[in-house]
Design a protein around this motif. Sequence first.
Motif, PDB file in Angstrom:
ATOM      1  N   ARG A   1      15.176  13.272  -9.041  1.00 29.47           N
ATOM      2  CA  ARG A   1      15.247  12.393  -7.879  1.00 29.47           C
ATOM      3  C   ARG A   1      15.999  11.103  -8.169  1.00 29.47           C
ATOM      4  O   ARG A   1      16.307  10.340  -7.265  1.00 29.47           O
ATOM      5  N   HIS A   2      16.287  10.830  -9.438  1.00 32.34           N
ATOM      6  CA  HIS A   2      16.876   9.552  -9.808  1.00 32.34           C
ATOM      7  C   HIS A   2      18.399   9.571  -9.680  1.00 32.34           C
ATOM      8  O   HIS A   2      19.030  10.625  -9.555  1.00 32.34           O
ATOM      9  N   VAL A   3      18.994   8.385  -9.717  1.00 32.93           N
ATOM     10  CA  VAL A   3      20.438   8.237  -9.564  1.00 32.93           C
ATOM     11  C   VAL A   3      21.099   8.392 -10.929  1.00 32.93           C
ATOM     12  O   VAL A   3      20.808   7.635 -11.860  1.00 32.93           O
ATOM     13  N   ARG A   4      22.006   9.362 -11.045  1.00 31.64           N
ATOM     14  CA  ARG A   4      22.659   9.661 -12.317  1.00 31.64           C
ATOM     15  C   ARG A   4      24.145   9.349 -12.242  1.00 31.64           C
ATOM     16  O   ARG A   4      24.771   9.512 -11.198  1.00 31.64           O
ATOM     17  N   SER A   5      24.692   8.923 -13.369  1.00 36.85           N
ATOM     18  CA  SER A   5      26.123   8.663 -13.472  1.00 36.85           C
ATOM     19  C   SER A   5      26.644   9.327 -14.733  1.00 36.85           C
ATOM     20  O   SER A   5      26.110   9.101 -15.824  1.00 36.85           O
TER      21      SER A   5
ATOM     22  N   GLU B   1       9.998  10.941 -16.856  1.00 38.94           N
ATOM     23  CA  GLU B   1       8.600  10.549 -16.656  1.00 38.94           C
ATOM     24  C   GLU B   1       8.426   9.035 -16.730  1.00 38.94           C
ATOM     25  O   GLU B   1       7.688   8.442 -15.933  1.00 38.94           O
ATOM     26  N   LEU B   2       9.104   8.404 -17.682  1.00 40.79           N
ATOM     27  CA  LEU B   2       8.997   6.950 -17.821  1.00 40.79           C
ATOM     28  C   LEU B   2       9.603   6.230 -16.618  1.00 40.79           C
ATOM     29  O   LEU B   2       9.078   5.205 -16.166  1.00 40.79           O
ATOM     30  N   LEU B   3      10.704   6.751 -16.082  1.00 33.59           N
ATOM     31  CA  LEU B   3      11.291   6.175 -14.873  1.00 33.59           C
ATOM     32  C   LEU B   3      10.343   6.326 -13.692  1.00 33.59           C
ATOM     33  O   LEU B   3      10.165   5.393 -12.895  1.00 33.59           O
ATOM     34  N   GLU B   4       9.740   7.504 -13.568  1.00 29.27           N
ATOM     35  CA  GLU B   4       8.795   7.742 -12.481  1.00 29.27           C
ATOM     36  C   GLU B   4       7.660   6.737 -12.515  1.00 29.27           C
ATOM     37  O   GLU B   4       7.201   6.233 -11.491  1.00 29.27           O
ATOM     38  N   ALA B   5       7.178   6.435 -13.738  1.00 28.81           N
ATOM     39  CA  ALA B   5       6.043   5.535 -13.905  1.00 28.81           C
ATOM     40  C   ALA B   5       6.441   4.064 -13.855  1.00 28.81           C
ATOM     41  O   ALA B   5       5.580   3.189 -13.927  1.00 28.81           O
TER      42      ALA B   5
ATOM     43  N   VAL C   1       5.293   9.286   2.409  1.00 28.43           N
ATOM     44  CA  VAL C   1       5.926   9.079   1.108  1.00 28.43           C
ATOM     45  C   VAL C   1       7.440   9.174   1.228  1.00 28.43           C
ATOM     46  O   VAL C   1       8.186   8.367   0.663  1.00 28.43           O
ATOM     47  N   SER C   2       7.920  10.167   1.982  1.00 32.26           N
ATOM     48  CA  SER C   2       9.358  10.327   2.154  1.00 32.26           C
ATOM     49  C   SER C   2       9.973   9.087   2.791  1.00 32.26           C
ATOM     50  O   SER C   2      11.007   8.585   2.343  1.00 32.26           O
ATOM     51  N   HIS C   3       9.327   8.578   3.842  1.00 30.65           N
ATOM     52  CA  HIS C   3       9.812   7.344   4.463  1.00 30.65           C
ATOM     53  C   HIS C   3       9.687   6.175   3.488  1.00 30.65           C
ATOM     54  O   HIS C   3      10.577   5.323   3.395  1.00 30.65           O
ATOM     55  N   GLY C   4       8.551   6.121   2.779  1.00 28.87           N
ATOM     56  CA  GLY C   4       8.295   5.000   1.866  1.00 28.87           C
ATOM     57  C   GLY C   4       9.309   4.917   0.747  1.00 28.87           C
ATOM     58  O   GLY C   4       9.732   3.818   0.361  1.00 28.87           O
ATOM     59  N   GLU C   5       9.732   6.073   0.205  1.00 29.46           N
ATOM     60  CA  GLU C   5      10.734   6.057  -0.858  1.00 29.46           C
ATOM     61  C   GLU C   5      12.036   5.447  -0.375  1.00 29.46           C
ATOM     62  O   GLU C   5      12.673   4.661  -1.081  1.00 29.46           O
ATOM     63  N   GLY C   6      12.435   5.810   0.845  1.00 27.56           N
ATOM     64  CA  GLY C   6      13.652   5.235   1.397  1.00 27.56           C
ATOM     65  C   GLY C   6      13.526   3.739   1.641  1.00 27.56           C
ATOM     66  O   GLY C   6      14.459   2.967   1.367  1.00 27.56           O
ATOM     67  N   ILE C   7      12.365   3.315   2.136  1.00 26.17           N
ATOM     68  CA  ILE C   7      12.136   1.889   2.395  1.00 26.17           C
ATOM     69  C   ILE C   7      12.164   1.095   1.101  1.00 26.17           C
ATOM     70  O   ILE C   7      12.815   0.043   1.008  1.00 26.17           O
ATOM     71  N   LEU C   8      11.466   1.593   0.075  1.00 26.45           N
ATOM     72  CA  LEU C   8      11.409   0.871  -1.203  1.00 26.45           C
ATOM     73  C   LEU C   8      12.790   0.799  -1.851  1.00 26.45           C
ATOM     74  O   LEU C   8      13.164  -0.238  -2.414  1.00 26.45           O
ATOM     75  N   ALA C   9      13.537   1.902  -1.786  1.00 20.99           N
ATOM     76  CA  ALA C   9      14.885   1.895  -2.362  1.00 20.99           C
ATOM     77  C   ALA C   9      15.779   0.906  -1.628  1.00 20.99           C
ATOM     78  O   ALA C   9      16.569   0.179  -2.235  1.00 20.99           O
ATOM     79  N   ALA C  10      15.650   0.854  -0.291  1.00 22.26           N
ATOM     80  CA  ALA C  10      16.471  -0.074   0.495  1.00 22.26           C
ATOM     81  C   ALA C  10      16.109  -1.520   0.186  1.00 22.26           C
ATOM     82  O   ALA C  10      16.992  -2.389   0.092  1.00 22.26           O
TER      83      ALA C  10
ATOM     84  N   LYS D   1       0.838  -1.207   0.000  1.00 23.60           N
ATOM     85  CA  LYS D   1       0.000   0.000   0.000  1.00 23.60           C
ATOM     86  C   LYS D   1       0.876   1.261   0.000  1.00 23.60           C
ATOM     87  O   LYS D   1       0.547   2.259  -0.642  1.00 23.60           O
ATOM     88  N   ILE D   2       1.970   1.193   0.735  1.00 27.92           N
ATOM     89  CA  ILE D   2       2.897   2.342   0.731  1.00 27.92           C
ATOM     90  C   ILE D   2       3.434   2.570  -0.676  1.00 27.92           C
ATOM     91  O   ILE D   2       3.585   3.713  -1.115  1.00 27.92           O
ATOM     92  N   LYS D   3       3.717   1.489  -1.386  1.00 26.84           N
ATOM     93  CA  LYS D   3       4.207   1.618  -2.763  1.00 26.84           C
ATOM     94  C   LYS D   3       3.183   2.326  -3.643  1.00 26.84           C
ATOM     95  O   LYS D   3       3.536   3.151  -4.500  1.00 26.84           O
ATOM     96  N   ILE D   4       1.901   2.043  -3.430  1.00 24.07           N
ATOM     97  CA  ILE D   4       0.857   2.726  -4.200  1.00 24.07           C
ATOM     98  C   ILE D   4       0.828   4.207  -3.854  1.00 24.07           C
ATOM     99  O   ILE D   4       0.683   5.070  -4.736  1.00 24.07           O
ATOM    100  N   LEU D   5       0.993   4.531  -2.558  1.00 19.88           N
ATOM    101  CA  LEU D   5       1.000   5.943  -2.159  1.00 19.88           C
ATOM    102  C   LEU D   5       2.189   6.666  -2.785  1.00 19.88           C
ATOM    103  O   LEU D   5       2.046   7.806  -3.267  1.00 19.88           O
ATOM    104  N   VAL D   6       3.353   6.037  -2.789  1.00 17.39           N
ATOM    105  CA  VAL D   6       4.528   6.640  -3.425  1.00 17.39           C
ATOM    106  C   VAL D   6       4.270   6.853  -4.911  1.00 17.39           C
ATOM    107  O   VAL D   6       4.611   7.907  -5.474  1.00 17.39           O
ATOM    108  N   SER D   7       3.654   5.883  -5.565  1.00 13.15           N
ATOM    109  CA  SER D   7       3.333   6.022  -6.987  1.00 13.15           C
ATOM    110  C   SER D   7       2.372   7.185  -7.219  1.00 13.15           C
ATOM    111  O   SER D   7       2.520   7.946  -8.186  1.00 13.15           O
TER     112      SER D   7
END
Length: 305
Positions: free
Chosen positions: A162-166, A139-143, A71-80, A11-17
Amino acid sequence: MDNDGLMDIRKIKILVSLSRLGTMSAVAQATGYGTSAVSQQLAALEREAGLPLLEAAGRRVRLTPAGRRLVSHGEGILAAMTAAELDLAAAAEPSGLVRVAGYTTALRQDLLPAVAELSRRYPLLELELQEREPAEVDELLEAGQIDLGFVYDYTLVPRGGRHVRSLLCSSPMMLAVPPGAAVPPRIDTAADLESLHGELWIGNSRDPGDDELAERLCALAGWAPRVRHRADSLEVVIDLVLAGQGVSLLPADAPGTGRIRMVPLTLARIDRRMWSVVRAGTQAWPATTAVVDAVRRRAALPVAT
């Protein structure tokens, strides 16, 4: 909360989306759930949290302060979680489908020439490619519709996100001018830009970064460029310059620039930079790493113009 006293990560993933995509219908399309199912999942998450996470905003909804914190917490959790999964699989052979989007030059000049090498070294690796401008890649990465992007920006017009760039490589920008144009051999000072004051400019038809670059360059001399023509294809831009239809800013290593007069710009550092971009937590995926490394090797090679 569930029986363990924890909020459901799905459900948190849906909220982040929702925070990224803006509407429940967009979340439904990206996740494969129906819109009503998305709404039900978010309502259940609110009950688990014990706080209102959403509020009405016309015909849409927006996050409450509590929703934004979650959402802020959820983004960190999902990334981890993603990073942990990929760390366990880091030693695995690169395999599976990698969905890639990038701008035309990156695909033609750096990725497509590496496809044969990738197929030979990693027979279980598959690629799905689409040509996109940087804003479209984000946008495609976000989705969640791609796994890897290749984007560009300019040192005078840096892009965030917000994405990781190299950083993969960079190339100096030069001024492409029509044959016989009364332009100095080098643009060393703002005064040298005056030779361009009356010229028309050729811009990008799909990305605003090129216009902003021309505006920031000309602003050094105190005036704004007049963009008359627009094209997404570098070949068309070069043809327009050859036809005397205007001037344009092009990377020094762009294919086809040997056909036209290219004037160096030394009054400021103006480079086009090429970046790979992935969602946080996915940068260690072996398949993505294999593609980025192959493109990095290609991008380091000199290109005939």
